[in-house]
Design a protein around this motif. Structure first.
Motif, PDB file in Angstrom:
ATOM      1  N   PRO A 274      92.172  33.419  16.497  1.00  0.00           N
ATOM      2  CA  PRO A 274      92.084  34.554  16.953  1.00  0.00           C
ATOM      3  C   PRO A 274      92.611  35.333  15.521  1.00  0.00           C
ATOM      4  CG  PRO A 274      93.032  33.591  18.463  1.00  0.00           C
ATOM      5  CD  PRO A 274      92.844  32.441  17.408  1.00  0.00           C
TER       6      PRO A 274
ATOM      7  N   SER B  44      76.578  31.957  18.490  1.00  0.00           N
ATOM      8  CA  SER B  44      77.131  33.436  19.064  1.00  0.00           C
ATOM      9  C   SER B  44      76.440  33.718  20.232  1.00  0.00           C
ATOM     10  CB  SER B  44      76.776  34.165  17.874  1.00  0.00           C
ATOM     11  OG  SER B  44      77.398  33.897  16.735  1.00  0.00           O
TER      12      SER B  44
ATOM     13  N   VAL C 104      84.625  36.189  29.879  1.00  0.00           N
ATOM     14  CA  VAL C 104      83.589  35.570  29.524  1.00  0.00           C
ATOM     15  C   VAL C 104      83.400  34.061  30.234  1.00  0.00           C
ATOM     16  CG1 VAL C 104      82.351  34.432  27.535  1.00  0.00           C
ATOM     17  CG2 VAL C 104      83.396  36.479  27.208  1.00  0.00           C
TER      18      VAL C 104
ATOM     19  N   ASP D 211      91.984  36.394  28.113  1.00  0.00           N
ATOM     20  CA  ASP D 211      90.712  37.040  28.696  1.00  0.00           C
ATOM     21  C   ASP D 211      89.816  36.111  29.217  1.00  0.00           C
ATOM     22  OD1 ASP D 211      88.492  38.459  29.255  1.00  0.00           O
ATOM     23  OD2 ASP D 211      88.419  39.660  27.159  1.00  0.00           O
TER      24      ASP D 211
ATOM     25  N   PRO E  29      92.866  37.190  22.765  1.00  0.00           N
ATOM     26  CA  PRO E  29      92.754  38.284  21.928  1.00  0.00           C
ATOM     27  C   PRO E  29      94.236  38.794  21.160  1.00  0.00           C
ATOM     28  CG  PRO E  29      92.301  39.362  24.001  1.00  0.00           C
ATOM     29  CD  PRO E  29      92.377  37.706  24.103  1.00  0.00           C
TER      30      PRO E  29
ATOM     31  N   GLU F  34      88.794  33.246  19.839  1.00  0.00           N
ATOM     32  CA  GLU F  34      89.277  34.662  19.429  1.00  0.00           C
ATOM     33  C   GLU F  34      89.031  35.708  20.537  1.00  0.00           C
ATOM     34  OE1 GLU F  34      86.837  35.629  16.041  1.00  0.00           O
ATOM     35  OE2 GLU F  34      84.957  35.340  17.061  1.00  0.00           O
ATOM     36  N   GLN F  35      88.091  35.403  21.234  1.00  0.00           N
ATOM     37  CA  GLN F  35      87.791  35.961  22.572  1.00  0.00           C
ATOM     38  C   GLN F  35      88.644  35.781  23.695  1.00  0.00           C
ATOM     39  OE1 GLN F  35      86.183  34.831  25.673  1.00  0.00           O
ATOM     40  NE2 GLN F  35      86.576  36.710  26.408  1.00  0.00           N
ATOM     41  N   PHE F  36      89.067  34.390  23.762  1.00  0.00           N
ATOM     42  CA  PHE F  36      89.788  34.037  24.802  1.00  0.00           C
ATOM     43  C   PHE F  36      91.270  34.492  25.087  1.00  0.00           C
ATOM     44  CE2 PHE F  36      92.027  30.630  27.287  1.00  0.00           C
ATOM     45  CZ  PHE F  36      91.309  30.759  28.455  1.00  0.00           C
TER      46      PHE F  36
ATOM     47  N   TRP G 224      78.087  35.034  24.774  1.00  0.00           N
ATOM     48  CA  TRP G 224      78.443  36.542  25.089  1.00  0.00           C
ATOM     49  C   TRP G 224      77.511  37.057  26.351  1.00  0.00           C
ATOM     50  CZ3 TRP G 224      82.684  38.299  23.111  1.00  0.00           C
ATOM     51  CH2 TRP G 224      83.386  37.735  21.883  1.00  0.00           C
TER      52      TRP G 224
ATOM     53  N   TYR H 205      87.355  30.583  14.193  1.00  0.00           N
ATOM     54  CA  TYR H 205      87.300  31.245  15.294  1.00  0.00           C
ATOM     55  C   TYR H 205      88.794  31.351  15.977  1.00  0.00           C
ATOM     56  CZ  TYR H 205      82.326  30.811  16.324  1.00  0.00           C
ATOM     57  OH  TYR H 205      81.090  30.821  16.457  1.00  0.00           O
TER      58      TYR H 205
ATOM     59  N   TYR I 296      85.030  30.813  22.702  1.00  0.00           N
ATOM     60  CA  TYR I 296      85.470  31.299  21.534  1.00  0.00           C
ATOM     61  C   TYR I 296      87.058  31.878  21.605  1.00  0.00           C
ATOM     62  CZ  TYR I 296      80.604  32.333  21.316  1.00  0.00           C
ATOM     63  OH  TYR I 296      79.313  32.337  21.673  1.00  0.00           O
TER      64      TYR I 296
END
Ligand code: DGJ
Length: 560
Positions: A152, A78, A120, A117, A111, A107-109, A81, A150, A105
């Motif tokens: 999303p 983690s 990051v 996104d 959403p 889930e971050q990439f 970030w 991981y 990630y």
């Protein structure tokens, strides 16, 4: 304004109105590709793509057109970030790593489905460049350590659409199904978006390699037992696999059980997981052809049992040929080495150094004593090595890794990279040319020898710097390490820590003794060795002694 200047201005206006070179910037974008000199120029400015090269059974990772060795550090799960990166960079700087392995990630990439996104990723690229390091990106996609944590949220909320595997008892397992076609489609899209963005945003080739998924496979079950999986398991083994494994033609119509017997379930799962990841990798590489790899949670290489005692389906040593057949887009299969020191560890290096597989260690224990295995990995022709959990976020994965990450715990790793960093390009080239040997000390093995044909390099551990070298005791803890590379027939590069190195004429019957013609200590600058002093007297009379100082020697030998 002078008359001549006015004339020149008028002429240039006339020139512009006659030729198209003065069209406004916006209009230029509408040019056909054949008419687009600006675009051609931008491409020409790009650095060459990183690539893996194989020659005579040896491998090299080429970065900026030359062999490169990854002096790596992987951050904690983690830690990629932006808010956390300030706790990462000081550790990387202290280590003198040239490459950082960081997760992306899913889930971050992504959403929301189809909305990506890049923030990051952009931050990682910018900060890596500021710190003059390369990146290996870890795509935490469908698989992360055998699970799908991981994925999303929009996928996690639809388990029927993105199913997990079914265990032998009919219950769902916490592991994604390799037959989940919608999940595969989604992963292909997500990974493709990542590679597309890299292609656009990384002309500098900050990212040199990408790991597709993370330790894929399944804990707790050898395979999927869903009705769909069962049907496939009872179907004939795919032809391409039989051909790749040189199986008899009579077995061609037979199912997995008939062909592979007690290995059938594991081989079936390995094939299924590898096929899924092949599709993800191939789609990404079709967009941007960076080298990609898959990492393995290892089984015990000396005493292998059967799954589920280890993760089933990932590229463990016994299924490497299955993975090679199923996933030709994957450039290499890489061992995450959390094994015990000694024979197990060295065996893992042996198993993944193959003519069809470049050795890369993307994760290794960050326990200080294990730092010496960077040298053992180089001795196995590794293109890179990376201890895991190398940041100051306060997390420790002990008992796998160190109990606390501090400068003190990182120091032995930093010593490796301080020593090798300035000559990393040379080391990568010499290794690719088959001229380098490197070893780490092992408990109960206080001396080693390296065969260079006419010369043998001898390595002894635990000796004082001054005095004879018979019966070396070994260091109190096995911390010695050394690399020796042949620069010319009678000239060697030697760099080590906590050991004594000497040379002898290999042909003992010749009666010839070695003499040091010249022992130069120096540094590499832009690929050239610059001597700073000559070692002689006490510094050579007992052999070449290496302590905790980062010293590099160029040794010219003769006989008498
Ligand atoms: C292996 C995994 O690949 C890493 O991401 C991490 O979870 C380590 N195990 C344990 O710290």
């Amino acid at each position: 304004m002078k008359v001549s200047s006015v004339l020149r201005l008028l002429l240039s206006i006339l020139f512009c109105s006659l030729f198209t070179t003065c069209i406004p910037a916006g209009a230029q974008q509408a040019q056909s590709p054949a008419q687009a000199p600006a675009q051609t120029k931008a491409v020409a400015k790009d650095r060459p793509l990183p690539r893996l090269v194989q020659e005579s059974g040896r491998h090299a990772l080429f970065v900026d057109g030359a062999p490169f060795v990854i002096l790596g550090a992987q951050v904690n799960n983690s830690s990629a970030w932006p808010a956390v990166l300030p706790k990462v960079w000081p550790a990387i700087e202290y280590l003198h790593a040239n490459t950082v392995e960081v997760p992306i990630y899913w889930e971050q990439f992504e959403p929301e489905q189809g909305r990506f996104d890049y923030s990051v990723l952009d931050t990682l690229l910018a900060q890596a460049r500021e710190h003059h390091v390369r990146l290996v990106l870890l795509w935490f996609g469908t698989w992360k350590n055998g699970s799908s944590h991981y994925m999303p949220g929009w996928m996690k909320r639809l388990p029927e659409r993105y199913p997990r595997m079914t265990g032998a008892n009919g219950r769902p397992l916490d592991s994604p199904s390799p037959y989940a076609s919608e999940a595969l489609k989604a992963d292909v899209q997500g990974f493709s978006a990542l590679m597309r963005q890299l292609k656009t945003a990384d002309h500098e080739r900050t990212v040199i390699m990408v790991q597709v998924e993370n330790e894929p496979g399944t804990w707790g079950s050898v395979r999927d037992y869903s009705p769909a999986a069962q049907k496939l398991f009872e179907s004939p083994v795919p032809r391409e696999l039989l051909t790749a494994l040189h199986k008899e033609t009579s077995t061609r119509a037979a199912n997995w059980q008939a062909v592979f017997g007690e290995d059938a379930e594991e081989f079936f799962h390995a094939w299924s997981v590898a096929r899924y990841i092949e599709e993800v990798a191939a789609a990404g590489k079709a967009i941007y052809a960076l080298p990609v790899y898959v990492n393995a949670a290892l089984r015990n290489p000396l005493h292998p049992s059967r799954p589920p005692s280890y993760e089933s389906g990932g590229p463990t040593d016994n299924v490497i040929p299955i993975w090679k057949a199923a996933a030709p887009s994957i450039d290499l299969l890489a061992p995450d080495i959390y094994l015990d020191e000694g024979a197990e560890y060295l065996k893992a290096l042996d198993l993944y150094q193959r003519p069809d597989n470049a050795l890369f260690v993307p994760e290794a224990r960050n326990v200080p004593a294990y730092s010496r295995y960077f040298f053992a990995a180089l001795g196995h022709q590794a293109i890179g090595f990376s201890p895991f959990g190398m940041d100051y976020t306060g997390y420790s994965n002990s008992p796998l890794g160190a109990t606390k990450i501090t400068e003190e715990s990182l120091a032995p790793f930093a010593l490796n990279y301080t020593l090798v960093g300035p000559m990393a390009g040379e080391i990568a080239r010499l290794n690719f040319e088959g001229k380098l040997q490197a070893v780490a000390e092992e408990k109960g093995q206080p001396s080693q020898s390296l065969d260079f044909g006419s010369w043998t390099a001898t390595v002894a551990y635990g000796l004082r710097q001054f005095g004879p070298g018979e019966n070396p005791p070994g260091n109190p803890e096995p911390i010695g390490r050394v690399l020796v590379a042949r620069l010319a027939d009678d000239q060697f590069l030697v760099a080590g820590l906590f050991c004594r190195v000497d040379f002898r004429v290999s042909d003992s019957a010749s009666g010839k003794q070695r003499q040091f013609l010249r022992v130069e200590e120096g540094t590499y600058e832009n690929g050239t060795f610059r001597p700073i002093r000559i070692w002689n007297g006490d510094q050579t009379d007992w052999g070449l002694n290496f302590t905790s100082a980062a010293q590099v020697l160029r040794v010219s030998l003769g006989t008498y």
